[in-house]
Design a protein around this motif. Sequence first.
Motif, PDB file in Angstrom:
ATOM      1  N   TYR A  30      -1.240   3.032  -0.505  1.00 12.80           N
ATOM      2  CA  TYR A  30      -0.807   2.362   0.733  1.00 12.80           C
ATOM      3  C   TYR A  30       0.498   2.956   1.260  1.00 12.80           C
ATOM      4  CZ  TYR A  30      -4.352  -1.294   0.732  1.00 12.80           C
ATOM      5  OH  TYR A  30      -5.546  -1.978   0.813  1.00 12.80           O
ATOM      6  N   ARG A  33      -0.427   6.089   3.095  1.00 14.99           N
ATOM      7  CA  ARG A  33      -1.073   5.803   4.386  1.00 14.99           C
ATOM      8  C   ARG A  33      -0.050   5.376   5.434  1.00 14.99           C
ATOM      9  NH1 ARG A  33      -6.329   5.659   5.304  1.00 14.99           N
ATOM     10  NH2 ARG A  33      -6.024   4.279   7.097  1.00 14.99           N
ATOM     11  N   TYR A 206      -4.995   9.058   0.578  1.00 10.59           N
ATOM     12  CA  TYR A 206      -4.583   8.289   1.758  1.00 10.59           C
ATOM     13  C   TYR A 206      -5.468   8.583   2.965  1.00 10.59           C
ATOM     14  CZ  TYR A 206      -2.601  12.200   4.393  1.00 10.59           C
ATOM     15  OH  TYR A 206      -2.435  13.346   5.130  1.00 10.59           O
ATOM     16  N   PRO A 210      -9.042   2.126   3.696  1.00 15.19           N
ATOM     17  CA  PRO A 210      -9.009   1.156   2.581  1.00 15.19           C
ATOM     18  C   PRO A 210     -10.185   0.175   2.624  1.00 15.19           C
ATOM     19  CG  PRO A 210      -7.434   0.512   4.264  1.00 15.19           C
ATOM     20  CD  PRO A 210      -7.986   1.844   4.703  1.00 15.19           C
TER      21      PRO A 210
END
Length: 271
Positions: A30, A33, A206, A210
């Motif tokens: 995360y 990203r 990334y 998700p």
Amino acid sequence: METTTDILTSIAGGLTFMLGTVGIVLSSYYFARALLQPGREGDRTFEVAGNVAVRVATLHSLILGLVYAQELDDYKGVRSTVIDEAVAISDVYNDARRYGGTITLPVQTGLTRYVSIVIDEEWALLAKGDGLSPKAWQEWESVYEAVLDLAPVTDRERYLSTRLKDRVTAIARYRELREAPTVSRFSGLFWGPAIIGLVIVSAAFYVYRPTRTHLLLLSLFGAYSGVILFFIFAFGNPYSNPGKLAPRPFERLLQGDLSPVQAHGLPSVPR
């Protein structure tokens, strides 16, 4: 015997490692990203990220595999050394009886005190990294001095005298080997690259959205990495939990060969 508390502690330690590595994997994913842009199709970002992930993952798995194999080998080596030491103690104990005379009682009682100290005191010292017990060394020294004072006359006594000296010195060698894994550790040199590699491999994903499937796969990767790291940690110190080796060969000595001396009672060992 391994207690229920030890088992529960080991399970809790394994779950902690797994949750920790899953947290590292997802946090790295995360964070990447949020920090990086997936890029356009012409930028070939997916291809670059995939190549980086494969190369780093290969090196990471190689490091984990080599360290795991080394720690497991050291762990098995300690277990083998403990058995060899117990056999040497049994040999000295019984050969002292075969030799007879005034040597028998001092050697047998010294060995019994030595084994008791190893079980009750030395194991805990090794678990904390404090080395071998000086009291155990003193008992070994008393046995060695008694053996060195032998004055054999017959061929039988000469053979037993030589064998006793060899086996007593072997006990000292096995003691040093037992201590070696607690003083020759490289944990700091391993855990840094292990965690950094986990972060880089996770961050490289990334470029993928998700989704539930992607997050599940990343979590499984993190959990499996946690299992491997936990076993490396467990094997790192054979004298403490979660991978503690119990001194069973020494305990069996007190219940077997050394039990006649135990039955007659021994002077208490100061603690």
